[in-house]
Design an enzyme around this catalytic site. Structure first.
Site, PDB file in Angstrom:
ATOM      1  N   SER A   1      26.615  49.006  34.139  1.00 21.48           N
ATOM      2  CA  SER A   1      27.204  50.156  34.829  1.00 21.48           C
ATOM      3  C   SER A   1      28.600  50.444  34.304  1.00 21.48           C
ATOM      4  CB  SER A   1      27.311  49.883  36.335  1.00 21.48           C
ATOM      5  OG  SER A   1      26.048  49.820  36.914  1.00 21.48           O
TER       6      SER A   1
ATOM      7  N   HIS B   1      23.678  54.828  33.994  1.00 23.48           N
ATOM      8  CA  HIS B   1      22.739  54.186  33.067  1.00 23.48           C
ATOM      9  C   HIS B   1      21.916  55.271  32.386  1.00 23.48           C
ATOM     10  CE1 HIS B   1      23.128  49.905  34.357  1.00 23.48           C
ATOM     11  NE2 HIS B   1      23.675  50.516  35.391  1.00 23.48           N
TER      12      HIS B   1
ATOM     13  N   HIS C   1      16.637  47.959  36.707  1.00 21.15           N
ATOM     14  CA  HIS C   1      16.897  46.847  37.627  1.00 21.15           C
ATOM     15  C   HIS C   1      15.694  46.569  38.527  1.00 21.15           C
ATOM     16  CE1 HIS C   1      20.722  48.882  36.690  1.00 21.15           C
ATOM     17  NE2 HIS C   1      21.304  47.704  36.804  1.00 21.15           N
TER      18      HIS C   1
ATOM     19  N   TYR D   1      16.025  46.371  41.664  1.00 24.60           N
ATOM     20  CA  TYR D   1      16.214  47.178  42.881  1.00 24.60           C
ATOM     21  C   TYR D   1      15.717  48.610  42.750  1.00 24.60           C
ATOM     22  CZ  TYR D   1      20.634  48.965  40.801  1.00 24.60           C
ATOM     23  OH  TYR D   1      21.573  49.536  39.993  1.00 24.60           O
ATOM     24  N   GLU D   2      15.370  49.021  41.525  1.00 21.30           N
ATOM     25  CA  GLU D   2      14.760  50.342  41.341  1.00 21.30           C
ATOM     26  C   GLU D   2      13.251  50.278  41.591  1.00 21.30           C
ATOM     27  OE1 GLU D   2      16.498  52.523  37.779  1.00 21.30           O
ATOM     28  OE2 GLU D   2      17.230  50.485  37.447  1.00 21.30           O
TER      29      GLU D   2
ATOM     30  N   ALA E   1      28.458  45.124  35.300  1.00 19.91           N
ATOM     31  CA  ALA E   1      29.551  45.299  36.245  1.00 19.91           C
ATOM     32  C   ALA E   1      29.337  44.259  37.341  1.00 19.91           C
ATOM     33  CB  ALA E   1      29.492  46.694  36.844  1.00 19.91           C
TER      34      ALA E   1
ATOM     35  N   MET F   1      23.685  42.410  40.141  1.00 22.59           N
ATOM     36  CA  MET F   1      22.269  42.697  40.409  1.00 22.59           C
ATOM     37  C   MET F   1      21.456  42.782  39.119  1.00 22.59           C
ATOM     38  SD  MET F   1      22.988  45.701  43.183  1.00 22.59           S
ATOM     39  CE  MET F   1      24.308  45.529  44.409  1.00 22.59           C
ATOM     40  N   SER F   2      21.871  42.057  38.099  1.00 20.45           N
ATOM     41  CA  SER F   2      21.152  42.163  36.814  1.00 20.45           C
ATOM     42  C   SER F   2      21.316  40.870  36.013  1.00 20.45           C
ATOM     43  CB  SER F   2      21.702  43.348  36.006  1.00 20.45           C
ATOM     44  OG  SER F   2      23.028  43.100  35.590  1.00 20.45           O
TER      45      SER F   2
ATOM     46  N   ASN G   1      35.125  45.274  41.131  1.00 18.18           N
ATOM     47  CA  ASN G   1      35.602  45.223  42.525  1.00 18.18           C
ATOM     48  C   ASN G   1      35.699  43.769  42.952  1.00 18.18           C
ATOM     49  OD1 ASN G   1      32.462  45.739  42.452  1.00 18.18           O
ATOM     50  ND2 ASN G   1      32.877  44.539  44.297  1.00 18.18           N
TER      51      ASN G   1
ATOM     52  N   HIS H   1      29.785  52.405  44.780  1.00 19.21           N
ATOM     53  CA  HIS H   1      29.257  52.413  43.406  1.00 19.21           C
ATOM     54  C   HIS H   1      30.120  53.266  42.475  1.00 19.21           C
ATOM     55  CE1 HIS H   1      26.375  51.956  40.157  1.00 19.21           C
ATOM     56  NE2 HIS H   1      26.194  53.255  40.084  1.00 19.21           N
TER      57      HIS H   1
HETATM   58  N1  HPA Z   1      28.014  42.940  44.370  1.00 20.43           N
HETATM   59  C1  HPA Z   1      26.852  43.052  43.684  1.00 20.43           C
HETATM   60  N2  HPA Z   1      26.738  43.734  42.552  1.00 20.43           N
HETATM   61  C2  HPA Z   1      27.831  44.332  42.074  1.00 20.43           C
HETATM   62  C3  HPA Z   1      29.074  44.266  42.734  1.00 20.43           C
HETATM   63  C4  HPA Z   1      29.165  43.528  43.953  1.00 20.43           C
HETATM   64  O1  HPA Z   1      30.214  43.412  44.582  1.00 20.43           O
HETATM   65  N3  HPA Z   1      29.954  44.977  41.982  1.00 20.43           N
HETATM   66  C5  HPA Z   1      29.266  45.450  40.918  1.00 20.43           C
HETATM   67  N4  HPA Z   1      27.986  45.056  40.965  1.00 20.43           N
END
Ligand code: HPA
Length: 275
Positions: free
Chosen positions: A35, A67, A89, A91-92, A119, A214-215, A238, A250
């Protein structure tokens, strides 16, 4: 007759198609951009061909902002790089096999080095927003494996792949040499797409994680299983839930990626140069 639905044979077919669309011959290095990372993609090297992944067998389109469903054949020094401008991902709604298909395709296309970027949220306030972190290891909390299923066909190894050295010590050292400001951390992979609760982040910290995302973990396993050397790079976008008290968003993740992208792409460029 080999099974045409076998994920390894599917990757070989996609690799043959990709070779045809990129001027033929093998590639050396695969780079998967997470990301926000794609904003600086042009800086990696000269693009020699661009392929929409939708045209390749087994690929599905990404549904995530930031993406793109595109792979480029890029010349970086004397290496040919397959540069994926996004990933798909779990989650998709994708299966593990679909999520790792680009990486399997790249390795079937000749790549012996795989650079996975993402990310990530940071659990460590010392690894603040915009910091690049070299992944030293992961904790796969997805409950899934890309190796679930039938035994892989020849010439691939058994499903019971050793992950002791999953994230190559050689490539990690190279990355730190290229950019001594990079941090080091353990990446916890969760399914998402929701962000974590503060209690979950507290648990992950206790488990030994420094980063959360998440990847990456399933792709790394698939790459290692096929014998590639893996480098994982996280960009902290973050602080994880509850670490700063700020809500997560996001778009903020994408903005942080854009700001730090050029520096991180330069790290990859120099690592490839030094391979
Ligand atoms: N949690 C999960 N996935 C992420 C985060 C997070 O804080 N930041 C970027 N991808």
């Amino acid at each position: 007759m080999s099974d045409p639905t076998d994920p390894f044979r599917l990757a070989e077919r996609a690799a043959a198609d990709l070779a045809e669309r990129t001027g033929g011959g093998d590639h050396d290095v695969a780079v998967v951009l997470g990301s926000g990372w794609a904003a600086a993609a042009d800086d990696l090297g000269a693009t020699e061909a661009t392929v929409s992944t939708g045209d390749l067998p087994g690929f599905v389109r990404s549904t995530v902002l930031g993406h793109q469903s595109e792979v480029r054949s890029v010349r970086a020094g004397d290496r040919r790089v397959l540069l994926f401008l996004g990933r798909v991902h779990l989650y998709e709604g994708n299966s593990p096999a679909t999520a790792v298909h680009p990486v399997r395709t790249a390795i079937a296309a000749g790549c012996s080095t795989v650079v996975l970027t993402n990310a990530a949220g940071s659990l460590d306030p010392d690894n603040g927003v915009g910091r690049g972190v070299v992944i030293s290891d992961h904790i796969n909390l997805t409950g899934l494996s890309p190796l679930t299923g039938e035994s892989p066909p020849d010439p691939y190894g058994a499903r019971f792949v050793d992950l002791t050295d999953l994230y190559s010590a050689r490539l990690r050292a190279l990355a730190h040499r290229v950019d001594p400001d990079l941090g080091t951390g353990v990446y916890a992979a969760l399914n998402g797409p929701h962000f974590e609760t503060p209690a979950e982040i507290h648990m992950l910290r206790t488990l030994g994680a420094d980063l959360v995302g998440m990847s990456t973990a399933l792709e790394a396993i698939a790459a290692r299983h096929m014998g590639a050397e893996v480098l994982g790079l996280s960009l902290v976008t973050n602080l994880a839930a509850g670490v700063s008290g700020e809500p997560l968003d996001h778009l903020e993740v994408l903005d942080a990626g854009k700001a730090a992208g050029p520096r991180m792409i330069e790290v990859i460029r120099q690592v490839i140069d030094a391979l």
